[in-house]
Scaffold this motif. Structure first.
Motif, short mmCIF file in Angstrom:
data_model
loop_
_atom_site.label_atom_id
_atom_site.label_comp_id
_atom_site.label_asym_id
_atom_site.label_seq_id
_atom_site.Cartn_x
_atom_site.Cartn_y
_atom_site.Cartn_z
N ILE A 4 0.80 -1.24 -0.04
CA ILE A 4 -0.03 0.03 0.01
C ILE A 4 0.93 1.35 -0.04
O ILE A 4 0.50 2.18 -0.88
N SER A 8 0.97 4.01 -2.82
CA SER A 8 0.71 5.38 -2.59
C SER A 8 1.63 6.20 -3.21
O SER A 8 1.53 7.34 -3.76
N TRP A 15 -3.61 7.89 -6.59
CA TRP A 15 -4.28 6.66 -5.48
C TRP A 15 -5.02 7.44 -4.52
O TRP A 15 -4.79 8.48 -3.96
N VAL A 17 -7.31 6.48 -0.82
CA VAL A 17 -7.76 5.73 0.18
C VAL A 17 -9.50 6.00 0.55
O VAL A 17 -9.74 7.10 0.80
N GLU A 20 -9.78 3.26 4.99
CA GLU A 20 -8.17 2.47 5.58
C GLU A 20 -8.82 1.30 6.68
O GLU A 20 -8.02 0.33 6.19
N LYS A 23 -9.86 -1.55 4.18
CA LYS A 23 -8.74 -1.70 3.20
C LYS A 23 -9.41 -1.53 1.65
O LYS A 23 -9.42 -2.39 1.07
N TYR A 25 -9.61 0.75 -1.53
CA TYR A 25 -8.65 1.90 -2.11
C TYR A 25 -9.42 1.98 -3.57
O TYR A 25 -10.08 1.12 -4.41
#
Length: 279
Positions: A4, A8, A15, A17, A20, A23, A25
């Motif tokens: 990750i 990023s 990219w 998020v 978080e 998870k 993305y």
């Protein structure tokens, strides 16, 4: 975690998020041109077993990405996963998608901009983009319990199709369409008729569900379709079961506007459907 952090730093602003803790993305991928023509948004959820035991759960979002294009790209991603079992594969996925986009940019494929997307609604006159809202019925006949005509010719007839009031949130637009149906053949006819409309055909997803009551067997014939919006069809069918609707097909079109809505998208899909059913 290492993967990750690496992704990023590699993809920077592309990219994102989303959540978080869960998870989730999102990576925006384009064809590398100064003014990109082809763009895809890859949304991934990394399950607890990733990468050793489980693949990422993913969704590919682009207004032009449908049918054969979607299947070919999805198959490529599955192939990469199988070839790299137990390894981190997000970077390979992103670069594979980019490779496909570059090929499209270099080929003679028409630009996706030819199709209007919901991102333009804010700047443009929305009436030009959305189907006109029509009242479902002018008389008080209840569509929910549509009576099956005795004529056997009904199988070949195209039922009336009604369009609900659109809902727009963060540039994504949702609109429901409804038709009374009494046979699977009519479901097929209605779907074919809807897809003849370029606005509906260009939707990122056309989710649908139907329930037909078979009087002789006293059972329901029912089915649903996600059209790439995972679990949306099942949720729509569940709503129809709760409302106990008979002999009706509901289709909800979603035009994706480039901003992820998360669980809100299911709320909008169901609200659209509920509104047109109640009306």
């Amino acid at each position: 975690i290492d993967e990750i952090e690496a992704l990023s730093s590699i993809y920077g602003e592309d990219w994102c998020v989303v959540d978080e803790d869960e998870k989730i993305y999102c990576i925006k991928i384009n064809d590398c041109l100064d003014q990109p023509k082809w763009t895809v948004c890859l949304q991934v959820i990394l399950p607890p077993g990733y990468p050793t035991a489980e693949p990422p759960i993913y969704q590919l979002n682009a207004p032009w990405l449908r049918g054969q294009d979607y299947m070919e790209l999805a198959n490529s991603l599955e192939e990469i996963y199988v070839q790299n079992l137990g390894e981190s594969i997000l970077y390979l996925w992103v670069e594979k998608i980019r490779e496909v986009l570059i090929e499209k940019a270099q080929s003679s494929d028409p630009e996706p901009g030819i199709k209007k997307t919901s991102e333009e609604v804010d700047e443009d006159d929305g009436d030009d983009f959305l189907l006109d809202y029509q009242p479902v019925l002018e008389d008080p006949i209840k569509m929910l319990n549509y009576v099956t005509p005795e004529s056997h010719e009904v199988d070949e007839e195209l039922p009336p199709i009604h369009h609900g009031s659109p809902i727009t949130d963060r540039r994504s637009t949702f609109q429901a369409h409804l038709a009374p149906v009494v046979t699977p053949r009519q479901v097929k006819r209605v779907l074919e008729k809807l897809y003849e409309n370029k606005k509906i055909a260009s939707a990122t997803h056309n989710i649908y569900a139907y329930r037909i009551y078979c009087e002789d067997k006293q059972t329901f014939l029912q089915d649903c379709e996600d059209d790439g919006e995972t679990a949306a069809g099942g949720r729509l069918l569940h709503l129809m079961q709760i409302l106990n609707v008979h002999n009706v097909l509901v289709v909800v079109s979603r035009w994706y506007g480039g901003i992820l809505l998360g669980p809100d998208r299911f709320k909008h899909i169901n609200n659209c459907a509920r509104n047109i059913l109640v009306e």
